[in-house]
Write a protein that holds these residues in place. Structure first.
Motif, PDB file in Angstrom:
ATOM      1  N   PRO A 274       0.836  -1.212   0.000  1.00 39.68           N
ATOM      2  CA  PRO A 274       0.000   0.000   0.000  1.00 39.68           C
ATOM      3  C   PRO A 274       0.863   1.252   0.000  1.00 39.68           C
ATOM      4  N   PRO A 275       0.345   2.357  -0.474  1.00 37.43           N
ATOM      5  CA  PRO A 275       1.114   3.610  -0.470  1.00 37.43           C
ATOM      6  C   PRO A 275       1.588   3.958   0.934  1.00 37.43           C
ATOM      7  N   GLN A 276       2.809   4.407   1.043  1.00 39.44           N
ATOM      8  CA  GLN A 276       3.341   4.830   2.333  1.00 39.44           C
ATOM      9  C   GLN A 276       2.824   6.229   2.628  1.00 39.44           C
ATOM     10  N   LEU A 277       2.332   6.440   3.820  1.00 44.69           N
ATOM     11  CA  LEU A 277       1.663   7.695   4.155  1.00 44.69           C
ATOM     12  C   LEU A 277       2.439   8.546   5.148  1.00 44.69           C
ATOM     13  N   GLY A 278       3.664   8.167   5.450  1.00 38.22           N
ATOM     14  CA  GLY A 278       4.457   8.960   6.384  1.00 38.22           C
ATOM     15  C   GLY A 278       5.848   8.394   6.518  1.00 38.22           C
ATOM     16  N   ARG A 279       6.774   9.226   6.937  1.00 38.49           N
ATOM     17  CA  ARG A 279       8.172   8.798   7.083  1.00 38.49           C
ATOM     18  C   ARG A 279       8.291   7.657   8.089  1.00 38.49           C
ATOM     19  N   ARG A 280       9.113   6.656   7.739  1.00 39.15           N
ATOM     20  CA  ARG A 280       9.451   5.574   8.658  1.00 39.15           C
ATOM     21  C   ARG A 280      10.941   5.662   8.958  1.00 39.15           C
ATOM     22  N   GLU A 281      11.285   5.548  10.225  1.00 41.02           N
ATOM     23  CA  GLU A 281      12.682   5.699  10.604  1.00 41.02           C
ATOM     24  C   GLU A 281      13.016   4.697  11.699  1.00 41.02           C
ATOM     25  N   VAL A 282      14.121   3.971  11.524  1.00 47.66           N
ATOM     26  CA  VAL A 282      14.561   3.001  12.522  1.00 47.66           C
ATOM     27  C   VAL A 282      16.080   3.036  12.604  1.00 47.66           C
ATOM     28  N   HIS A 283      16.591   3.119  13.827  1.00 46.34           N
ATOM     29  CA  HIS A 283      18.037   3.180  14.057  1.00 46.34           C
ATOM     30  C   HIS A 283      18.392   2.109  15.090  1.00 46.34           C
ATOM     31  N   ASN A 284      19.084   1.080  14.653  1.00 44.21           N
ATOM     32  CA  ASN A 284      19.447  -0.031  15.525  1.00 44.21           C
ATOM     33  C   ASN A 284      20.943  -0.037  15.808  1.00 44.21           C
ATOM     34  N   GLU A 285      21.307  -0.844  16.813  1.00 44.73           N
ATOM     35  CA  GLU A 285      22.727  -0.993  17.156  1.00 44.73           C
ATOM     36  C   GLU A 285      23.265  -2.311  16.613  1.00 44.73           C
ATOM     37  N   PHE A 286      24.585  -2.322  16.367  1.00 46.70           N
ATOM     38  CA  PHE A 286      25.235  -3.488  15.766  1.00 46.70           C
ATOM     39  C   PHE A 286      26.697  -3.458  16.185  1.00 46.70           C
ATOM     40  N   TYR A 447       8.558  11.304  -6.613  1.00 44.89           N
ATOM     41  CA  TYR A 447       8.764  10.125  -5.757  1.00 44.89           C
ATOM     42  C   TYR A 447       9.569  10.407  -4.493  1.00 44.89           C
ATOM     43  N   LEU A 448      10.521  11.346  -4.530  1.00 39.71           N
ATOM     44  CA  LEU A 448      11.425  11.543  -3.399  1.00 39.71           C
ATOM     45  C   LEU A 448      10.833  12.561  -2.431  1.00 39.71           C
ATOM     46  N   VAL A 449       9.712  12.180  -1.835  1.00 38.36           N
ATOM     47  CA  VAL A 449       8.987  13.052  -0.912  1.00 38.36           C
ATOM     48  C   VAL A 449       9.007  12.435   0.492  1.00 38.36           C
ATOM     49  N   ASP A 450       8.793  13.290   1.487  1.00 38.32           N
ATOM     50  CA  ASP A 450       8.958  12.854   2.874  1.00 38.32           C
ATOM     51  C   ASP A 450       7.989  11.748   3.272  1.00 38.32           C
ATOM     52  N   GLN A 451       6.729  11.816   2.805  1.00 38.03           N
ATOM     53  CA  GLN A 451       5.758  10.799   3.206  1.00 38.03           C
ATOM     54  C   GLN A 451       6.082   9.428   2.617  1.00 38.03           C
ATOM     55  N   ASN A 452       6.967   9.382   1.627  1.00 38.01           N
ATOM     56  CA  ASN A 452       7.354   8.149   0.952  1.00 38.01           C
ATOM     57  C   ASN A 452       8.740   7.680   1.398  1.00 38.01           C
ATOM     58  N   LEU A 453       9.275   8.300   2.434  1.00 32.88           N
ATOM     59  CA  LEU A 453      10.665   8.108   2.841  1.00 32.88           C
ATOM     60  C   LEU A 453      10.810   7.075   3.956  1.00 32.88           C
ATOM     61  N   THR A 454      11.836   6.221   3.823  1.00 31.97           N
ATOM     62  CA  THR A 454      12.232   5.289   4.882  1.00 31.97           C
ATOM     63  C   THR A 454      13.706   5.509   5.185  1.00 31.97           C
ATOM     64  N   VAL A 455      14.035   5.662   6.457  1.00 36.14           N
ATOM     65  CA  VAL A 455      15.419   5.837   6.891  1.00 36.14           C
ATOM     66  C   VAL A 455      15.772   4.702   7.842  1.00 36.14           C
ATOM     67  N   ALA A 456      16.884   4.023   7.571  1.00 42.75           N
ATOM     68  CA  ALA A 456      17.331   2.933   8.436  1.00 42.75           C
ATOM     69  C   ALA A 456      18.833   3.069   8.655  1.00 42.75           C
ATOM     70  N   SER A 457      19.276   2.689   9.838  1.00 44.36           N
ATOM     71  CA  SER A 457      20.719   2.740  10.105  1.00 44.36           C
ATOM     72  C   SER A 457      21.111   1.676  11.115  1.00 44.36           C
ATOM     73  N   LEU A 458      22.360   1.225  11.004  1.00 42.51           N
ATOM     74  CA  LEU A 458      22.999   0.373  11.997  1.00 42.51           C
ATOM     75  C   LEU A 458      24.149   1.160  12.596  1.00 42.51           C
ATOM     76  N   ASN A 459      24.231   1.160  13.929  1.00 44.73           N
ATOM     77  CA  ASN A 459      25.182   2.019  14.624  1.00 44.73           C
ATOM     78  C   ASN A 459      25.951   1.242  15.676  1.00 44.73           C
ATOM     79  N   PRO A 460      27.142   1.730  16.059  1.00 43.76           N
ATOM     80  CA  PRO A 460      27.927   1.030  17.075  1.00 43.76           C
ATOM     81  C   PRO A 460      27.162   0.852  18.381  1.00 43.76           C
ATOM     82  N   LYS A 461      27.500  -0.193  19.082  1.00 43.26           N
ATOM     83  CA  LYS A 461      26.861  -0.469  20.367  1.00 43.26           C
ATOM     84  C   LYS A 461      27.002   0.736  21.297  1.00 43.26           C
ATOM     85  N   GLY A 462      25.891   1.102  21.925  1.00 43.65           N
ATOM     86  CA  GLY A 462      25.911   2.192  22.883  1.00 43.65           C
ATOM     87  C   GLY A 462      25.675   3.566  22.292  1.00 43.65           C
ATOM     88  N   SER A 463      25.666   3.663  20.958  1.00 44.46           N
ATOM     89  CA  SER A 463      25.504   4.980  20.343  1.00 44.46           C
ATOM     90  C   SER A 463      24.046   5.361  20.145  1.00 44.46           C
TER      91      SER A 463
END
Length: 535
Positions: A274-286, A447-463
């Motif tokens: 389905p169409p994405q209706l808002g920014r999704r953002e997830v930042h995990n540790e690795f 296409y490159l609009v905020d409601q269609n945006l997904t941000v993901a990251s892997l970051n050092p432990k503790g950060s």
């Protein structure tokens, strides 16, 4: 098409019948000034003849595509099964297609694994396979005298594999080691995190290899049933490119498959995202020293007319050291150790994105600059020089891929599997040359609009953890969404104002799901209320 970094060297002379470059003829009538400029531009376009590949369809539905190319005494023999991780139906997420990739050369009704390997080695061949979302491909590259043997090996594996239990147990452990290697690879884990976040319904959210918890429940019998269901002649395509005779290939496969009738293929429902209706953002540790950042937007499937412009935009943004992102995010500001862009367009809607490797302390700043640069393109577009360079690099990348028999066979196979058009690459490359500056700006804005945006990251432990722990608990109006490994969805809203908990279970059912047999039972399915509760 994918926007992976193409090689810079343009292959100017391709000795293949599939590619014949020539300048477009100028019109004979006297053009207007504006038309003259357009004609001069078009006269520099490269044109391509229609595919000369020969296609045969046997009575059982098996498709055979042969491209005769006598530029070298070799051939690539490939068997494509139109089955991949997204069509595993009730076993979705188990990695059935992937384990079959490992198993089909492990023994048939007449040959053991060593016999198969020896046959390929005896004719100087090289054998391998891969699995993707929508296909499983087995291929053997051989000298031309080994084509007959390669066809026999692949045909036998497609129809008569026995998946020996002892070999199955061995391959299970091999695949478990693959799982372990993925878990240790930050780039791979970030890719999985991105797709699992960007896709909520479509099976692209699941890894091709499967998920370990579901994979461990598979049995050899279940894999065999999947094999018998999907590996049928009318779901297979044989592609042969090289110094071969198309009629002989056709006859050999017709003789082999005459005893294997086509079978009905069970329709597999693949849900649309389905169409994405808002920014999704997830930042995990690795367990890593640097942060890996992915920024992505949903874009259409490969056959959509906007794809050539999106592919070129990815090249302009992040292909090579002269790209916008590399010069500004890495060289000028020093915010990233590496940065690139991609346009991933498979058979279903894909993703356009930017990948960056950054210092954890600079991740937010790098993300901000990347998004700012995207906005600049939406507002001001790109330069003519950038567009021309991206077009040349796209052509070079595709020509380079056609310099081997295997590359040509892969191109033919993808064209046929995804579009049922052997000339799709030809049409795509013509479309790439027609992309304008206005097209680049238009697709960026679309296409490159905020409601269609997904941000993901892997970051050092503790950060990441301490920042999350210090944050305020969700307010009463905020709902947290969890999906358990068994597919159960859990919605939780914390509200500490009263010492009470309310729990509701909702099941997909009701009037629309009723049949004549179950209609009369609806009123009887009630849960009795206990003291202090309501039903």
């Amino acid at each position: 098409m994918t926007g992976q970094a193409p090689r810079v060297a343009l292959i100017c002379a391709i000795a293949f019948s599939i590619v014949n470059l020539k300048a477009a003829d100028r019109p004979q009538s006297k053009p207007t000034p504006s038309a003259a400029a357009k004609n001069r531009e078009q006269s520099n376009w490269l044109t391509f003849p229609p595919s000369s590949a020969k296609k045969f369809v046997l009575p059982d539905g098996l498709t055979i595509i042969v491209q005769e190319d006598r530029s070298a005494p070799v051939a690539s023999v490939q068997a494509w099964c139109a089955t991949g991780s997204i069509v595993e139906d009730e076993k979705l997420g188990a990695g059935l297609s992937h384990i079959l990739e490992h198993m089909l050369f492990k023994g048939t009704k007449t040959q053991k694994a060593n016999d198969i390997a020896q046959k390929v080695q005896d004719v100087g061949g090289y054998i391998n396979a891969y699995t993707s979302f929508d296909r499983t491909v087995f291929w053997i590259d051989v000298p031309k005298d080994g084509v007959e043997s390669a066809l026999a090996v692949l045909s036998d594996a497609m129809m008569n594999s026995t998946l020996p239990p002892e070999e199955y147990n061995k391959e299970q452990e091999v695949i478990r080691r693959e799982f372990a290697m993925n878990v240790d690879d930050p780039d791979r884990m970030l890719s999985l995190l991105l797709f699992a976040t960007a896709y909520q319904k479509h099976p692209y959210r699941l890894p091709v290899i499967g998920e370990m918890e579901i994979y461990n429940q598979l049995t050899q019998e279940q894999v065999m049933q999947y094999y018998k269901t999907r590996y049928v002649p009318n779901n297979l395509t044989f592609i042969v490119v090289g110094d071969v005779d198309a009629e002989k290939i056709h006859q050999q496969l017709a003789d082999y498959f005459k005893n294997y009738p086509g079978k009905a293929l069970k329709p597999v429902f693949v849900p649309n995202e389905p169409p994405q209706l808002g920014r999704r953002e997830v930042h995990n540790e690795f367990a890593t020293e640097l942060s890996r950042l992915s920024i992505a937007w949903h874009i259409p499937e490969i056959t959509h007319p906007d794809v050539p412009a999106l592919d070129l935009l990815a090249g302009i943004l992040g292909d090579g050291r002269s790209s916008r992102l590399y010069r500004r995010v890495r060289e000028q500001t020093g915010l990233a150790y590496g940065v690139s862009a991609f346009s991933y367009t498979p058979g279903d809607p894909g993703l356009f994105g930017v990948d960056a490797t950054v210092d954890p302390k600079k991740r937010d700043e790098a993300q901000k600059l990347i998004l700012q640069m995207i906005d600049e393109i939406k507002q001001a577009g790109v330069t003519a020089d950038e567009l021309v360079k991206a077009q040349k690099m796209s052509l070079a990348h595709h020509f380079d891929a056609l310099t081997t028999m295997r590359g040509q066979a892969s191109d033919i196979g993808s064209n046929w599997l995804l579009t049922r058009n052997l000339d799709f690459s030809r049409h795509y490359l013509i479309a790439v040359q027609k992309v304008t500056l206005a097209d680049i700006r238009r697709v960026a804005a679309k296409y490159l609009v905020d409601q269609n945006l997904t941000v993901a990251s892997l970051n050092p432990k503790g950060s990441v953890g301490p920042k999350q722990e210090a944050s305020k608990p969700p307010a009463a109006a905020e709902i947290q969404n969890f999906e358990l490994s068994n597919g159960l969805r859990l919605l939780v809203r914390e509200d500490a104002r009263l010492p009470l908990v309310s729990i509701t279970a909702v099941f997909r059912s009701g009037l629309l799901a009723e049949t004549s047999e179950t209609k009369s039972k609806r009123s009887a399915v009630r849960f009795p209320a206990k003291p202090g509760t309501t039903a």
